[in-house]
Motif scaffolding. Structure first.
Motif, PDB file in Angstrom:
ATOM      1  N   ASP A 111       1.267  -0.911   0.024  1.00 24.01           N
ATOM      2  CA  ASP A 111       0.078   0.162   0.124  1.00 24.01           C
ATOM      3  C   ASP A 111       0.669   0.986   0.127  1.00 24.01           C
ATOM      4  OD1 ASP A 111      -2.194  -1.593  -0.071  1.00 24.01           O
ATOM      5  OD2 ASP A 111      -2.639  -1.379   1.789  1.00 24.01           O
ATOM      6  N   GLU A 128       0.431   4.073  -2.119  1.00 22.53           N
ATOM      7  CA  GLU A 128       0.438   5.888  -1.722  1.00 22.53           C
ATOM      8  C   GLU A 128       1.383   6.613  -2.635  1.00 22.53           C
ATOM      9  OE1 GLU A 128      -2.641   6.627  -0.426  1.00 22.53           O
ATOM     10  OE2 GLU A 128      -3.526   4.883  -0.371  1.00 22.53           O
ATOM     11  N   GLU A 170       0.431   9.748  -4.828  1.00 24.15           N
ATOM     12  CA  GLU A 170       0.883  11.265  -4.753  1.00 24.15           C
ATOM     13  C   GLU A 170       1.734  12.055  -5.851  1.00 24.15           C
ATOM     14  OE1 GLU A 170       1.183  14.789  -3.316  1.00 24.15           O
ATOM     15  OE2 GLU A 170       0.396  13.093  -1.966  1.00 24.15           O
TER      16      GLU A 170
END
Length: 399
Positions: A46, A50, A54
């Motif tokens: 994860d 992420e 981003e």
């Protein structure tokens, strides 16, 4: 109309062909267990996802430097120092669209017609084809199950000629899972030290998937004299379950890295900017999950090796790493299926297992060593148990 001579020298990837066939059978609703794909069944962590999200939100969606962003090159430099005791500068690092792209760039940037490349067999399917595409000649050195699928120094010595340009060392191996110990690498390195014209392609893609306390080493680490002529190749595909993100990388001499960048500037240009940002997070982030996943792989390995070795006529060595087994079955060649078909090749065995047992593997001939199968155990223990039970039943039915 005709394709180029270079294209006619190569064949489509056998592993990808089997994967495509499994996809099609499943699309038709057929209950088939695919053990041919070379990718982890785990999801991308994860924290890596992420980082990619981003990067998109931050607008990192433009072209980057051709062979990698400074941030990713810095992460790779740190990785080589941390994991392999290898010191590289940023201009000694290349980032590519997957490990296969790294191989393609290295060989196409250096091989001239007639150059020889030593390829231990069994081998990853792409090694000889990329050599052929570049105009070179693959020279195969066979290592069977009796020597745990690893070549010996005297075999390497005998294969080297004045025309040898590269030797390929893949540890842990695709397709066998065999890994070279520090002592074994030093012995091979002593041979290579006597032949300074030979480059070394160290394919370390499965570096983090090792079992039973086996300690990974790469040849430039244990043989510093080879540092200036070794390309140490790796990627995020296997350890971080990022096969679809398509990021491979390597460290090596500046002249070679520059040459590979020149080729890449006229082919793919930069790898995906988002994938590069995700790879920075993968290499710099918490690595503790790797041990958990390796423990799961080891349990699967033990299950598959045990069940396959229960089959009369099949011998499955216990690999040190990766997520493949490579059982050989010469004692089953010449037997007949319940429908009366004679099994004369490992390709016919694979077809029999797919048609009758609904289990998909890849035939050994694709990897240059027969009769054998490559089985990937990158799937659940329940599916592996069912698949191996089907293989046992199918093999028991041969007469």
């Amino acid at each position: 109309m005709q394709t180029s001579a270079a294209l006619q020298r190569i064949q489509p990837s056998a592993t990808l062909a089997m994967t495509s066939r499994v996809f099609e059978l499943k699309r038709q609703g057929i209950d088939v267990i695919g053990l041919g794909a070379g990718e982890p069944d785990f999801d991308t962590p994860d924290f890596v996802k992420e980082a990619a999200i981003e990067a998109i939100r931050a607008g990192k969606t433009k072209y980057t430097n051709v062979d990698g962003t400074p941030e990713l090159k810095q992460a790779i430099v740190a990785k080589f120092a941390r994991d392999n005791n290898l010191a590289y500068a940023e201009n000694q690092i290349t980032v590519n669209s997957g490990g296969k792209h790294t191989l393609f760039n290295a060989f196409c940037a250096t091989i001239d017609p007639g150059d020889e490349v030593i390829v231990p067999a069994p081998y990853w399917v792409s090694y000889p084809d990329v050599v052929e595409f570049a105009g070179g000649k693959p020279v195969f050195v066979s290592a069977g199950a009796a020597q745990n699928y690893k070549i010996k120094p005297e075999q390497l010595e005998a294969a080297i000629t004045a025309k040898t340009k590269w030797v390929v060392l893949n540890s842990p191996s695709n397709p066998t899972g065999a890994a070279y110990s520090e002592a074994e690498l030093k012995a091979l390195g002593q041979v290579l030290e006597r032949h300074p014209h030979v480059l070394v392609y160290a394919d370390d893609m499965y570096e983090h998937i090792l079992y039973d306390g086996f300690e990974f080493r790469t040849i430039a680490e244990v043989c510093p004299s080879l540092y200036d002529r070794t390309l140490t190749a790796n990627g995020v595909s296997k350890a971080y379950a990022m096969t679809g993100w398509r990021i491979g990388y390597a460290g090596g001499p500046t002249w070679l890295i520059k040459a590979m960048g020149k080729l890449q500037s006229q082919s793919t240009s930069n790898p995906s900017s988002i994938s590069q940002a995700a790879s920075v997070a993968a290499l710099n982030g918490d690595q503790s999950f790797l041990k958990e996943r390796t423990a799961a792989f080891q349990a699967r390995r033990d299950l598959v090796v045990s069940m396959l070795n229960q089959i009369n006529g099949m011998h499955c060595p216990r690999p040190e790493g990766a997520f493949y087994v490579y059982p050989e079955f010469s004692a089953l060649i010449g037997k007949t299926t319940p429908k009366g078909q004679l099994i004369t090749t490992d390709e016919e065995m694979v077809t029999y297992l797919l048609d009758e047992a609904r289990v998909a593997a890849v035939h050994g001939a694709a990897f240059g060593f027969s009769p054998a199968l490559r089985i990937s155990y990158a799937t659940s223990e329940d599916l592996l148990t069912e698949a191996c039970t089907r293989i046992q039943t199918a093999c028991a039915a041969l007469r």
